[in-house]
Scaffold this motif. Structure first.
Motif, PDB file in Angstrom:
ATOM      1  N   GLY A 117      -8.135   5.252  12.787  1.00 28.57           N
ATOM      2  CA  GLY A 117      -8.176   3.799  12.942  1.00 28.57           C
ATOM      3  C   GLY A 117      -6.776   3.221  12.801  1.00 28.57           C
ATOM      4  O   GLY A 117      -5.850   3.638  13.484  1.00 28.57           O
ATOM      5  N   ASP A 118      -6.629   2.261  11.883  1.00 29.78           N
ATOM      6  CA  ASP A 118      -5.331   1.627  11.644  1.00 29.78           C
ATOM      7  C   ASP A 118      -4.618   2.229  10.442  1.00 29.78           C
ATOM      8  O   ASP A 118      -3.793   1.556   9.807  1.00 29.78           O
ATOM      9  CB  ASP A 118      -5.509   0.119  11.443  1.00 29.78           C
ATOM     10  CG  ASP A 118      -5.881  -0.584  12.743  1.00 29.78           C
ATOM     11  OD1 ASP A 118      -5.516  -0.077  13.824  1.00 29.78           O
ATOM     12  OD2 ASP A 118      -6.530  -1.642  12.681  1.00 29.78           O
ATOM     13  N   GLU A 119      -4.935   3.479  10.125  1.00 25.77           N
ATOM     14  CA  GLU A 119      -4.293   4.169   9.006  1.00 25.77           C
ATOM     15  C   GLU A 119      -3.751   5.507   9.494  1.00 25.77           C
ATOM     16  O   GLU A 119      -4.311   6.122  10.398  1.00 25.77           O
ATOM     17  CB  GLU A 119      -5.292   4.437   7.881  1.00 25.77           C
ATOM     18  CG  GLU A 119      -5.911   3.185   7.306  1.00 25.77           C
ATOM     19  CD  GLU A 119      -7.046   3.485   6.340  1.00 25.77           C
ATOM     20  OE1 GLU A 119      -7.350   2.598   5.537  1.00 25.77           O
ATOM     21  OE2 GLU A 119      -7.629   4.591   6.399  1.00 25.77           O
ATOM     22  N   PHE A 120      -2.660   5.941   8.864  1.00 26.15           N
ATOM     23  CA  PHE A 120      -2.119   7.266   9.128  1.00 26.15           C
ATOM     24  C   PHE A 120      -2.072   7.995   7.796  1.00 26.15           C
ATOM     25  O   PHE A 120      -1.527   7.483   6.816  1.00 26.15           O
ATOM     26  CB  PHE A 120      -0.716   7.190   9.739  1.00 26.15           C
ATOM     27  CG  PHE A 120      -0.171   8.546  10.101  1.00 26.15           C
ATOM     28  CD1 PHE A 120      -0.544   9.157  11.291  1.00 26.15           C
ATOM     29  CD2 PHE A 120       0.694   9.213   9.242  1.00 26.15           C
ATOM     30  CE1 PHE A 120      -0.060  10.412  11.615  1.00 26.15           C
ATOM     31  CE2 PHE A 120       1.186  10.471   9.564  1.00 26.15           C
ATOM     32  CZ  PHE A 120       0.804  11.071  10.755  1.00 26.15           C
ATOM     33  N   TRP A 121      -2.666   9.181   7.738  1.00 27.93           N
ATOM     34  CA  TRP A 121      -2.778   9.965   6.505  1.00 27.93           C
ATOM     35  C   TRP A 121      -1.950  11.237   6.605  1.00 27.93           C
ATOM     36  O   TRP A 121      -1.949  11.902   7.641  1.00 27.93           O
ATOM     37  CB  TRP A 121      -4.228  10.366   6.276  1.00 27.93           C
ATOM     38  CG  TRP A 121      -5.130   9.228   5.949  1.00 27.93           C
ATOM     39  CD1 TRP A 121      -5.730   8.373   6.844  1.00 27.93           C
ATOM     40  CD2 TRP A 121      -5.561   8.821   4.658  1.00 27.93           C
ATOM     41  NE1 TRP A 121      -6.495   7.459   6.173  1.00 27.93           N
ATOM     42  CE2 TRP A 121      -6.408   7.704   4.821  1.00 27.93           C
ATOM     43  CE3 TRP A 121      -5.308   9.290   3.364  1.00 27.93           C
ATOM     44  CZ2 TRP A 121      -7.007   7.062   3.763  1.00 27.93           C
ATOM     45  CZ3 TRP A 121      -5.900   8.639   2.304  1.00 27.93           C
ATOM     46  CH2 TRP A 121      -6.737   7.539   2.494  1.00 27.93           C
ATOM     47  N   PHE A 122      -1.254  11.583   5.524  1.00 28.55           N
ATOM     48  CA  PHE A 122      -0.543  12.852   5.448  1.00 28.55           C
ATOM     49  C   PHE A 122      -0.361  13.251   3.991  1.00 28.55           C
ATOM     50  O   PHE A 122      -0.643  12.472   3.079  1.00 28.55           O
ATOM     51  CB  PHE A 122       0.795  12.802   6.200  1.00 28.55           C
ATOM     52  CG  PHE A 122       1.824  11.860   5.635  1.00 28.55           C
ATOM     53  CD1 PHE A 122       2.868  12.334   4.860  1.00 28.55           C
ATOM     54  CD2 PHE A 122       1.768  10.505   5.910  1.00 28.55           C
ATOM     55  CE1 PHE A 122       3.834  11.477   4.363  1.00 28.55           C
ATOM     56  CE2 PHE A 122       2.725   9.640   5.415  1.00 28.55           C
ATOM     57  CZ  PHE A 122       3.766  10.127   4.632  1.00 28.55           C
ATOM     58  N   VAL A 123       0.063  14.495   3.795  1.00 24.57           N
ATOM     59  CA  VAL A 123       0.266  15.026   2.443  1.00 24.57           C
ATOM     60  C   VAL A 123       1.704  15.515   2.334  1.00 24.57           C
ATOM     61  O   VAL A 123       2.173  16.281   3.175  1.00 24.57           O
ATOM     62  CB  VAL A 123      -0.731  16.174   2.137  1.00 24.57           C
ATOM     63  CG1 VAL A 123      -0.428  16.815   0.787  1.00 24.57           C
ATOM     64  CG2 VAL A 123      -2.168  15.654   2.174  1.00 24.57           C
ATOM     65  N   SER A 124       2.384  15.062   1.302  1.00 24.50           N
ATOM     66  CA  SER A 124       3.751  15.508   1.009  1.00 24.50           C
ATOM     67  C   SER A 124       3.677  16.764   0.146  1.00 24.50           C
ATOM     68  O   SER A 124       2.978  16.785  -0.867  1.00 24.50           O
ATOM     69  CB  SER A 124       4.508  14.418   0.252  1.00 24.50           C
ATOM     70  OG  SER A 124       5.724  14.932  -0.260  1.00 24.50           O
ATOM     71  N   GLU A 125       4.422  17.808   0.541  1.00 27.34           N
ATOM     72  CA  GLU A 125       4.356  19.056  -0.225  1.00 27.34           C
ATOM     73  C   GLU A 125       5.119  19.004  -1.541  1.00 27.34           C
ATOM     74  O   GLU A 125       4.834  19.760  -2.449  1.00 27.34           O
ATOM     75  CB  GLU A 125       4.810  20.263   0.603  1.00 27.34           C
ATOM     76  CG  GLU A 125       6.273  20.286   0.948  1.00 27.34           C
ATOM     77  CD  GLU A 125       6.543  19.836   2.365  1.00 27.34           C
ATOM     78  OE1 GLU A 125       7.218  20.564   3.086  1.00 27.34           O
ATOM     79  OE2 GLU A 125       6.095  18.750   2.743  1.00 27.34           O
ATOM     80  N   PHE A 126       6.089  18.092  -1.662  1.00 27.32           N
ATOM     81  CA  PHE A 126       6.861  18.008  -2.904  1.00 27.32           C
ATOM     82  C   PHE A 126       6.602  16.712  -3.667  1.00 27.32           C
ATOM     83  O   PHE A 126       7.297  16.405  -4.639  1.00 27.32           O
ATOM     84  CB  PHE A 126       8.358  18.168  -2.629  1.00 27.32           C
ATOM     85  CG  PHE A 126       8.701  19.485  -2.003  1.00 27.32           C
ATOM     86  CD1 PHE A 126       8.455  20.670  -2.679  1.00 27.32           C
ATOM     87  CD2 PHE A 126       9.236  19.551  -0.738  1.00 27.32           C
ATOM     88  CE1 PHE A 126       8.754  21.899  -2.104  1.00 27.32           C
ATOM     89  CE2 PHE A 126       9.540  20.772  -0.151  1.00 27.32           C
ATOM     90  CZ  PHE A 126       9.288  21.939  -0.834  1.00 27.32           C
ATOM     91  N   GLY A 127       5.619  15.940  -3.224  1.00 23.12           N
ATOM     92  CA  GLY A 127       5.219  14.739  -3.941  1.00 23.12           C
ATOM     93  C   GLY A 127       6.374  13.816  -4.261  1.00 23.12           C
ATOM     94  O   GLY A 127       7.204  13.541  -3.403  1.00 23.12           O
ATOM     95  N   ASP A 128       6.444  13.356  -5.503  1.00 19.98           N
ATOM     96  CA  ASP A 128       7.467  12.381  -5.878  1.00 19.98           C
ATOM     97  C   ASP A 128       8.861  12.991  -5.999  1.00 19.98           C
ATOM     98  O   ASP A 128       9.819  12.300  -6.339  1.00 19.98           O
ATOM     99  CB  ASP A 128       7.080  11.634  -7.158  1.00 19.98           C
ATOM    100  CG  ASP A 128       6.924  12.553  -8.359  1.00 19.98           C
ATOM    101  OD1 ASP A 128       7.168  13.769  -8.254  1.00 19.98           O
ATOM    102  OD2 ASP A 128       6.541  12.034  -9.422  1.00 19.98           O
TER     103      ASP A 128
END
Length: 129
Positions: A52-63
Motif C-alpha cells: 500500500g502506502d508503506e515500505f517495509w524493510f529490516v536493517s541487519e545492524f539495527g541502530d
C-alpha cells in the motif's frame, strides 16, 4: 553489543564495493536519508516490500547502521522504488518481530540480512507521495 570483526568486514564490503555498484542500477531500491552530521543526502541500496502506502524493510545492524542513526535524527526520507522517488517518514519498530517480518519480504533481499545480521531492526516508511 560490541561490533564484531564480521560486522566490520561486512560494513566495509557494503560501503566500498556493493553499495557503490548497486546505487547505479536503475531498478535498485534506494533509501535517501539526511546525514546527521553533514546535513548532506546519504543514499543506501536496500531491499524490502511496498505494501500500500508503506515500505517495509529490516536493517541487519539495527541502530548501529549509519542510515538508522540518520533516521533517528531526521525521519524524513526519500525512497527510489522502481526508478521513481517518493518522500516518506521512517519509523523504527524495535518491538516488531524482525525474523517474522523478513518472511513477508522478498527472499533474495533477505539473504544478506539473514547471513550477516546481528542486530535486526524492522523499519516502516510511510510514503507521502
Amino acid at each position: 553489543m560490541a561490533e564484531t570483526t564480521r560486522d566490520r568486514v561486512t560494513k566495509f564490503f557494503q560501503k566500498n564495493i556493493a553499495n557503490r555498484v548497486m546505487r547505479h542500477i536503475p531498478i535498485q531500491t534506494l533509501l535517501e536519508t539526511t546525514g546527521r552530521k553533514s546535513g548532506l543526502p546519504r543514499t543506501t541500496p536496500l531491499g524490502g516490500r511496498r505494501i500500500g502506502d508503506e515500505f517495509w524493510f529490516v536493517s541487519e545492524f539495527g541502530d548501529r547502521s549509519q542510515y538508522v542513526r540518520n533516521i533517528m535524527t531526521d525521519p524524513n526520507v526519500r525512497l527510489r522504488l522502481r526508478g521513481r522517488w517518493h518522500r516518506g517518514i521512517a519509523h523504527l519498530l524495535p518491538e516488531d518481530d524482525a525474523q517474522a517480518r523478513m518472511r513477508m519480504l522478498p527472499r533474495y533481499n533477505n539473504v544478506g540480512v539473514r547471513t550477516f545480521g546481528t542486530n535486526l531492526l524492522t523499519i516502516r516508511v510511510d510514503l507521502i507521495d
